[in-house]
Design a protein around this motif. Structure first.
Motif, PDB file in Angstrom:
ATOM      1  N   ALA A 236       0.716  -1.061  -0.038  1.00 48.93           N
ATOM      2  CA  ALA A 236       0.025  -0.109   0.068  1.00 48.93           C
ATOM      3  C   ALA A 236       0.871   1.400  -0.047  1.00 48.93           C
ATOM      4  CB  ALA A 236      -0.951   0.175   1.100  1.00 48.93           C
ATOM      5  N   ARG A 237       1.872   1.123   0.818  1.00 44.37           N
ATOM      6  CA  ARG A 237       2.763   2.450   0.925  1.00 44.37           C
ATOM      7  C   ARG A 237       3.477   2.549  -0.692  1.00 44.37           C
ATOM      8  NH1 ARG A 237       3.996   0.160   6.155  1.00 44.37           N
ATOM      9  NH2 ARG A 237       5.988  -0.989   5.207  1.00 44.37           N
ATOM     10  N   LEU A 238       4.056   1.315  -1.013  1.00 40.34           N
ATOM     11  CA  LEU A 238       4.719   1.617  -2.378  1.00 40.34           C
ATOM     12  C   LEU A 238       3.628   2.091  -3.334  1.00 40.34           C
ATOM     13  CD1 LEU A 238       6.839  -1.490  -2.645  1.00 40.34           C
ATOM     14  CD2 LEU A 238       7.726   0.767  -2.102  1.00 40.34           C
ATOM     15  N   LYS A 239       2.692   1.700  -3.494  1.00 38.29           N
ATOM     16  CA  LYS A 239       1.482   1.845  -4.494  1.00 38.29           C
ATOM     17  C   LYS A 239       0.998   3.620  -4.257  1.00 38.29           C
ATOM     18  CE  LYS A 239      -3.236   0.909  -6.279  1.00 38.29           C
ATOM     19  NZ  LYS A 239      -4.455  -0.100  -6.069  1.00 38.29           N
ATOM     20  N   THR A 240       0.800   3.897  -3.260  1.00 36.34           N
ATOM     21  CA  THR A 240       0.390   5.064  -3.014  1.00 36.34           C
ATOM     22  C   THR A 240       1.697   6.198  -3.387  1.00 36.34           C
ATOM     23  OG1 THR A 240      -0.896   4.689  -1.175  1.00 36.34           O
ATOM     24  CG2 THR A 240      -0.290   6.867  -0.968  1.00 36.34           C
ATOM     25  N   PHE A 241       2.917   5.763  -2.929  1.00 27.65           N
ATOM     26  CA  PHE A 241       3.974   6.829  -3.275  1.00 27.65           C
ATOM     27  C   PHE A 241       4.168   6.762  -4.781  1.00 27.65           C
ATOM     28  CE2 PHE A 241       8.559   7.608  -3.906  1.00 27.65           C
ATOM     29  CZ  PHE A 241       8.534   8.880  -3.108  1.00 27.65           C
ATOM     30  N   GLY A 242       3.849   5.659  -5.495  1.00 24.16           N
ATOM     31  CA  GLY A 242       3.815   5.712  -6.886  1.00 24.16           C
ATOM     32  C   GLY A 242       3.253   6.685  -7.594  1.00 24.16           C
ATOM     33  N   THR A 243       2.006   7.243  -7.067  1.00 25.28           N
ATOM     34  CA  THR A 243       1.224   8.155  -7.568  1.00 25.28           C
ATOM     35  C   THR A 243       1.704   9.521  -7.556  1.00 25.28           C
ATOM     36  OG1 THR A 243       0.079   8.522  -5.603  1.00 25.28           O
ATOM     37  CG2 THR A 243      -0.896   6.766  -7.006  1.00 25.28           C
ATOM     38  N   CYS A 244       2.824   9.728  -6.675  1.00 26.44           N
ATOM     39  CA  CYS A 244       3.604  10.833  -6.707  1.00 26.44           C
ATOM     40  C   CYS A 244       4.588  10.969  -7.503  1.00 26.44           C
ATOM     41  CB  CYS A 244       4.204  11.160  -5.242  1.00 26.44           C
ATOM     42  SG  CYS A 244       2.736  11.244  -3.928  1.00 26.44           S
ATOM     43  N   GLY A 245       5.286   9.676  -7.814  1.00 26.17           N
ATOM     44  CA  GLY A 245       6.420   9.420  -8.695  1.00 26.17           C
ATOM     45  C   GLY A 245       6.663  10.639  -9.684  1.00 26.17           C
ATOM     46  N   SER A 246       5.811  10.757 -10.661  1.00 22.19           N
ATOM     47  CA  SER A 246       5.857  11.583 -11.882  1.00 22.19           C
ATOM     48  C   SER A 246       6.231  12.980 -11.491  1.00 22.19           C
ATOM     49  CB  SER A 246       4.676  11.403 -12.777  1.00 22.19           C
ATOM     50  OG  SER A 246       4.419   9.950 -13.160  1.00 22.19           O
ATOM     51  N   HIS A 247       5.273  13.460 -10.460  1.00 21.59           N
ATOM     52  CA  HIS A 247       5.520  14.815 -10.020  1.00 21.59           C
ATOM     53  C   HIS A 247       6.752  15.089  -9.464  1.00 21.59           C
ATOM     54  CE1 HIS A 247       4.719  18.424  -7.106  1.00 21.59           C
ATOM     55  NE2 HIS A 247       4.410  18.607  -8.701  1.00 21.59           N
ATOM     56  N   LEU A 248       7.284  14.215  -8.665  1.00 19.47           N
ATOM     57  CA  LEU A 248       8.778  14.223  -7.996  1.00 19.47           C
ATOM     58  C   LEU A 248       9.828  14.325  -9.051  1.00 19.47           C
ATOM     59  CD1 LEU A 248       8.349  11.806  -5.111  1.00 19.47           C
ATOM     60  CD2 LEU A 248       8.530  14.235  -4.976  1.00 19.47           C
ATOM     61  N   PHE A 249       9.521  13.531 -10.143  1.00 18.20           N
ATOM     62  CA  PHE A 249      10.555  13.445 -11.253  1.00 18.20           C
ATOM     63  C   PHE A 249      10.537  14.744 -11.899  1.00 18.20           C
ATOM     64  CE2 PHE A 249      10.626   8.607 -10.993  1.00 18.20           C
ATOM     65  CZ  PHE A 249      12.194   8.661 -10.913  1.00 18.20           C
ATOM     66  N   VAL A 250       9.372  15.309 -12.156  1.00 19.46           N
ATOM     67  CA  VAL A 250       9.156  16.610 -12.787  1.00 19.46           C
ATOM     68  C   VAL A 250       9.750  17.792 -12.145  1.00 19.46           C
ATOM     69  CG1 VAL A 250       7.461  18.285 -13.507  1.00 19.46           C
ATOM     70  CG2 VAL A 250       7.233  15.917 -14.291  1.00 19.46           C
ATOM     71  N   ILE A 251       9.583  17.600 -10.704  1.00 14.63           N
ATOM     72  CA  ILE A 251      10.290  18.783  -9.760  1.00 14.63           C
ATOM     73  C   ILE A 251      11.634  18.953  -9.786  1.00 14.63           C
ATOM     74  CG2 ILE A 251      10.541  19.350  -7.262  1.00 14.63           C
ATOM     75  CD1 ILE A 251       7.618  18.350  -6.613  1.00 14.63           C
ATOM     76  N   LEU A 252      12.254  17.586  -9.862  1.00 14.72           N
ATOM     77  CA  LEU A 252      13.772  17.318  -9.846  1.00 14.72           C
ATOM     78  C   LEU A 252      14.145  17.821 -11.321  1.00 14.72           C
ATOM     79  CD1 LEU A 252      14.315  14.023  -8.379  1.00 14.72           C
ATOM     80  CD2 LEU A 252      14.855  16.219  -7.111  1.00 14.72           C
ATOM     81  N   ALA A 253      13.625  17.627 -12.608  1.00 10.52           N
ATOM     82  CA  ALA A 253      13.818  17.772 -13.711  1.00 10.52           C
ATOM     83  C   ALA A 253      13.570  19.441 -14.104  1.00 10.52           C
ATOM     84  CB  ALA A 253      13.115  17.265 -14.825  1.00 10.52           C
ATOM     85  N   SER A 254      13.003  20.216 -13.188  1.00 12.57           N
ATOM     86  CA  SER A 254      12.564  21.490 -13.275  1.00 12.57           C
ATOM     87  C   SER A 254      13.705  22.255 -12.389  1.00 12.57           C
ATOM     88  CB  SER A 254      11.290  22.082 -13.089  1.00 12.57           C
ATOM     89  OG  SER A 254      10.409  21.181 -13.802  1.00 12.57           O
ATOM     90  N   TYR A 255      13.716  21.883 -11.506  1.00 12.26           N
ATOM     91  CA  TYR A 255      14.487  22.793 -10.256  1.00 12.26           C
ATOM     92  C   TYR A 255      16.248  22.486 -10.350  1.00 12.26           C
ATOM     93  CZ  TYR A 255      10.459  24.710  -8.133  1.00 12.26           C
ATOM     94  OH  TYR A 255       9.210  25.265  -7.816  1.00 12.26           O
ATOM     95  N   ILE A 256      16.127  21.370 -10.666  1.00 14.19           N
ATOM     96  CA  ILE A 256      17.955  21.160 -10.863  1.00 14.19           C
ATOM     97  C   ILE A 256      18.814  21.919 -11.835  1.00 14.19           C
ATOM     98  CG2 ILE A 256      19.768  19.297 -11.098  1.00 14.19           C
ATOM     99  CD1 ILE A 256      17.895  17.081  -9.250  1.00 14.19           C
ATOM    100  N   PRO A 257      18.212  21.636 -13.256  1.00 14.02           N
ATOM    101  CA  PRO A 257      18.896  22.562 -14.016  1.00 14.02           C
ATOM    102  C   PRO A 257      18.892  24.286 -13.952  1.00 14.02           C
ATOM    103  CG  PRO A 257      17.323  20.930 -15.136  1.00 14.02           C
ATOM    104  CD  PRO A 257      17.298  20.934 -13.660  1.00 14.02           C
ATOM    105  N   ALA A 258      17.468  24.612 -13.362  1.00 15.75           N
ATOM    106  CA  ALA A 258      17.540  25.986 -13.026  1.00 15.75           C
ATOM    107  C   ALA A 258      18.442  26.378 -11.793  1.00 15.75           C
ATOM    108  CB  ALA A 258      16.163  26.233 -12.515  1.00 15.75           C
TER     109      ALA A 258
END
Length: 315
Positions: A236-258
């Motif tokens: 249940a923890r992994l499944k729920t956290f998986g719903t945030c995975g895309s957003h977390l990757f997008v945050i990293l892709a946006s803020y790290i280069p900036a």
């Protein structure tokens, strides 16, 4: 004679964009990955917009925010790439003074909007995981529209002084910008007057927007992680956290280069100029290219809808 030359640049009608100083001989080769990234960004983000528009099951807050993110990515990348490619391919280096300030404004304002939309997406994930029963009543369509409008107005209003401060400066040194686009600091550094007001305002806005948005994202995910760790099973923890995975990757892709571009620009005084320019371009090109790929690869509903024409063909 010098006075005459000085007055010629006080109100330049055009600026000259050099491209990537020191790498002029490699402009054609550099244009290949840049053009490829832009093509992927255009196709990917328009595909996201088309899928969300045509698939009624995706008409929800998360996907509306995703569409807003796609629009900001399209505007930001389109603000720089066509002119950059014309420099690389056709040596078309001139840009009208007003067009230069307009380009500067669009880049900065839509970057601020993008950061705000990432906060809105974090809030959506927070409500969906921490208070799922109230998700549909909290993030209604009117509320989503109000959040999107507020992020847009924030970007418009905070960045509006930049072009006006830049326009009032006298440019009596040169009209040559050692960059591929009208980056704010690269433009105001050409002025032969005190640029501290413009520079400090730009720095204050960048720090304020970034710090505030990162703070709200961090608070949202702190609460999300606390809710996830309270779940009874590992699955249940992994499944729920998986719903945030895309957003977390997008945050990293946006803020790290900036962040990397900002730090090298402000503090990397020994870093070669061409590296500064390359980082400034990557910061505006990498996130628009990666965001639709990340959501397409990790979001099951988008992936199924994207692959639907091919699965029908082979069944």
């Amino acid at each position: 004679m010098s006075d005459s030359n000085s007055s010629d640049f006080t109100n330049p009608s055009t600026f000259i964009l050099l491209g990537i100083p020191g790498l002029e001989a490699a402009h054609i080769w550099i244009s290949i990955p840049f053009c490829t990234m832009y093509t992927i960004a255009i196709l990917g983000n328009f595909t996201i917009l088309f899928i969300v528009k045509t698939e009624s099951s995706l008409h929800g807050p998360m996907y509306y925010f995703l569409c807003m993110l796609a629009i900001t990515d399209l505007v930001r990348s389109t603000s720089i790439v066509p002119k950059m490619l014309s420099i690389f391919w056709f040596y078309s280096r001139e840009i009208n003074f007003s067009a230069c300030l307009t380009q500067m404004y669009f880049i900065l304002s839509f970057s601020a909007m993008q950061s705000g939309i990432l906060v809105a997406m974090a809030f959506d994930r927070y409500v969906a995981i921490c208070d799922p029963l109230r998700h549909s009543t909290t993030l209604t369509n009117p509320m989503v529209a109000k959040i999107g409008l507020s992020m847009m107005l924030r970007g418009i209003m905070l960045i509006l002084p930049h072009p006006f401060l830049a326009r009032r400066l006298p440019y009596c040194r040169t009209n040559i910008i050692p960059h591929t686009y009208c980056e704010h600091i690269a433009v105001v550094k050409l002025a032969c007057a005190d640029i501290s007001v413009s520079s400090y305002y730009s720095l204050s806005v960048a720090l304020f927007v970034t710090a505030l948005d990162v703070f709200f994202i961090a608070v949202s995910y702190t609460q999300i992680l606390r809710a996830i760790f309270r779940l009874p099973t590992k699955d249940a923890r992994l499944k729920t956290f998986g719903t945030c995975g895309s957003h977390l990757f997008v945050i990293l892709a946006s803020y790290i280069p900036a962040l990397f571009s900002f730090l090298t620009q402000r503090f990397g005084h020994n870093v070669p100029l061409h590296f500064h320019v390359l980082m400034a371009n990557m910061y505006l090109l990498v996130p628009p290219m990666l965001n639709p790929i990340i959501y397409g690869a990790r979001n099951q509903q988008i992936r199924i809808r994207l692959l639907q024409p091919f699965t029908h063909k082979w069944t």
